[in-house]
Write an enzyme that holds these catalytic residues in place. Structure first.
Site, mmCIF file in Angstrom:
data_model
loop_
_atom_site.group_PDB
_atom_site.id
_atom_site.type_symbol
_atom_site.label_atom_id
_atom_site.label_comp_id
_atom_site.label_asym_id
_atom_site.label_seq_id
_atom_site.Cartn_x
_atom_site.Cartn_y
_atom_site.Cartn_z
ATOM 1 N N LYS A 15 26.910 21.239 1.785
ATOM 2 C CA LYS A 15 26.004 22.051 2.612
ATOM 3 C C LYS A 15 26.251 23.548 2.387
ATOM 4 O O LYS A 15 25.316 24.328 2.335
ATOM 5 C CB LYS A 15 26.220 21.735 4.099
ATOM 6 C CG LYS A 15 25.802 20.328 4.475
ATOM 7 C CD LYS A 15 26.105 20.020 5.931
ATOM 8 C CE LYS A 15 27.561 19.865 6.226
ATOM 9 N NZ LYS A 15 28.238 18.727 5.609
ATOM 10 N N GLN A 225 29.758 18.731 9.189
ATOM 11 C CA GLN A 225 30.017 17.295 9.067
ATOM 12 C C GLN A 225 28.747 16.593 8.548
ATOM 13 O O GLN A 225 27.976 17.215 7.854
ATOM 14 C CB GLN A 225 30.487 16.682 10.402
ATOM 15 C CG GLN A 225 31.904 17.076 10.819
ATOM 16 C CD GLN A 225 31.991 18.448 11.426
ATOM 17 O OE1 GLN A 225 31.208 18.798 12.285
ATOM 18 N NE2 GLN A 225 32.940 19.230 10.981
HETATM 19 P P1 IMP Z 1 37.590 15.207 13.871
HETATM 20 O O1 IMP Z 1 36.249 15.816 13.723
HETATM 21 O O2 IMP Z 1 38.707 16.071 13.370
HETATM 22 O O3 IMP Z 1 37.834 14.689 15.258
HETATM 23 O O4 IMP Z 1 37.651 13.887 12.917
HETATM 24 C C1 IMP Z 1 36.837 12.749 13.159
HETATM 25 C C2 IMP Z 1 36.364 12.148 11.847
HETATM 26 O O5 IMP Z 1 35.438 13.021 11.222
HETATM 27 C C3 IMP Z 1 37.474 11.913 10.825
HETATM 28 O O6 IMP Z 1 37.150 10.751 10.066
HETATM 29 C C4 IMP Z 1 37.383 13.135 9.928
HETATM 30 O O7 IMP Z 1 37.891 12.906 8.633
HETATM 31 C C5 IMP Z 1 35.880 13.354 9.907
HETATM 32 N N1 IMP Z 1 35.499 14.749 9.661
HETATM 33 C C6 IMP Z 1 35.538 15.771 10.522
HETATM 34 N N2 IMP Z 1 35.080 16.884 9.954
HETATM 35 C C7 IMP Z 1 34.721 16.569 8.712
HETATM 36 C C8 IMP Z 1 34.139 17.314 7.635
HETATM 37 O O8 IMP Z 1 33.835 18.497 7.720
HETATM 38 N N3 IMP Z 1 33.914 16.609 6.489
HETATM 39 C C9 IMP Z 1 34.195 15.287 6.377
HETATM 40 N N4 IMP Z 1 34.724 14.559 7.350
HETATM 41 C C10 IMP Z 1 34.988 15.200 8.516
#
Ligand code: IMP
Length: 415
Positions: A15, A225
């Protein structure tokens, strides 16, 4: 014109590159959700920039870049990012942060790790405190940037919150090595220090957004994300804690559903996922000859934020179609097609059998994309994707640099 840019897979679709590219001709970029769990890589003029919070439009000095109030702010990460951009001669004069954005506090990062440790089935969070920050926001026990302007009120609020946190987290007392995150005075003083550096950028830009809309300026809404990590995804709890779909562009930004003129969905030509959760087309990555390893190596599939290895797999059109529909995607950007160079056979998942195993269609590979000349087999591959998804591919990314992007016909790809 307001264009929303969203990732259609599990994040890391590229992105940042597309926001940077489009912001060269845009007046404003607003990041609308997520926090420093995101990692957006932009390569421009031979330089690589890794951004976690600042919108990827920042490289255009004329573009206003805003962090909306649904974004959660780790002040230390943001200040480091600001300083490293300044050191490289990038102007931050047009950077605005919503005063209503919530702050990721030290105890949020600690809680994130503790909760993850205590889970029988790990989510694989980035450990950046994102879930706990959003939890406190929804629970009305969060702290916003605006709350730090009045030190006395802030102190009282922080005192009340930290006292409650200490009680709630006493269940984890055996895991807590250092409780600095709950030391009222150190959290208070440190946060105020950080806040001082951010103050020049904290301003409510809602009126400016209204003016820009009225004068028909071009606005990009930058998501973070990917759609499959949305908090409402069927893969819950293996998701992030924010709303990643295009509709979230209207939360806390000054943009309404009536303003959105197009939704650009961004997908890789294959699939990757970091962290746990369902991944039907995942490929084996256990030796140097495996296809998963080859994609990971060629695509440099390591997390920008955590450095973790990304799981790799073939493109899953069943899931992608769901994401296209959930976001109302009007055009697509297909990224990293060059990573699939030199494969004899490339597969795309088009359905699942009764045991939920992917059913694939196979394509002949190609040797190399001689930019700007595209091999016929590449066209066959992307035409199939376009037809299946019933959305035109507007951009094809054939390399990491800004210039390595092909703008295709908005209507349809001609074979
Ligand atoms: P959190 O957002 O840190 O709570 O992570 C939750 C899930 O989202 C995990 O599987 C992370 O690896 C994934 N995740 C969070 N942010 C990203 C991103 O920017 N890219 C890819 N995966 C993400």
């Amino acid at each position: 014109m307001t264009k929303v840019l969203v990732g259609l897979q599990w994040g890391d679709e590229g992105k940042g590159k597309i926001v940077d590219l489009l912001s060269q001709k845009s007046d404003m970029v607003i990041r609308f959700q997520g926090g420093c769990n995101a990692g957006h890589t932009v390569i421009a003029n031979g330089e690589t920039f890794k951004l976690h919070l600042i919108p990827s439009g920042i490289l255009n000095p004329n573009t206003i870049c805003i962090l909306g109030s649904e974004v959660v702010i780790d002040m230390e990460v943001l200040i480091n990012e600001i300083n490293s951009l300044k050191e490289r001669g990038i102007s931050l004069d047009n950077f605005h942060i919503s005063p209503y954005a919530h702050i990721t506090m030290p105890y949020h990062r600690l809680t994130d790790s503790l909760e993850e440790k205590s889970r029988l089935k790990k989510i694989g969070t980035t450990a950046k405190g994102i879930g706990p920050t959003y939890t406190d926001k929804v629970n009305r026990s969060g702290i916003r940037l605006i709350d730090l302007f009045d030190k006395n009120i802030y102190f009282k609020r922080l005192f009340e919150i930290i006292e409650k946190k200490k009680l709630a987290l006493s269940v984890y007392k055996d895991f807590i090595e250092s409780d600095n995150a709950f030391d009222l005075y150190s959290v208070y003083n440190e946060s105020l220090n950080l806040f001082e550096s951010l103050k020049p950028y904290i301003k409510d830009s809602t009126d400016l957004v209204y003016q820009y809309k009225k004068s028909k300026k071009s606005i990009i809404m930058e998501g973070a994300q990917g759609s499959m990590l949305d908090i409402n995804s069927t893969d819950y709890p293996f998701v992030t804690s924010s709303h990643t779909l295009s509709g979230a562009a209207c939360l806390g930004t000054g943009i309404t559903p009536m303003d959105i003129t197009s939704v650009l969905g961004i997908a890789k030509a294959y699939a990757t996922r970091v962290g746990s959760g369902n991944f039907p087309t995942e490929l084996e990555d256990n030796d140097f000859d495996s296809i998963g390893y080859k994609i990971r190596k060629e695509g440099k599939e390591f997390g920008t934020t955590t450095g973790r290895i990304r799981r790799c797999g073939w493109l899953d059109l069943v899931l992608l179609k769901k994401a296209v529909l959930a976001n109302g995607v009007t055009e697509l950007a297909l990224m990293k097609i060059d990573v699939l160079n030199d494969f004899d056979e490339i597969k795309i998942c088009v359905d699942y059998d009764k045991d939920k195993n992917p059913i694939y269609v196979s394509f002949d590979g190609w040797e190399k994309i001689n930019f700007p000349n595209i091999h016929d087999n590449v066209y066959k591959y992307i035409k199939f994707i376009e037809d299946y998804l019933e959305v035109p591919i507007a951009y094809l990314s054939v390399g990491p640099e800004r210039e390595m992007t092909i703008s295709l016909s908005k209507t349809s790809i001609e074979l």
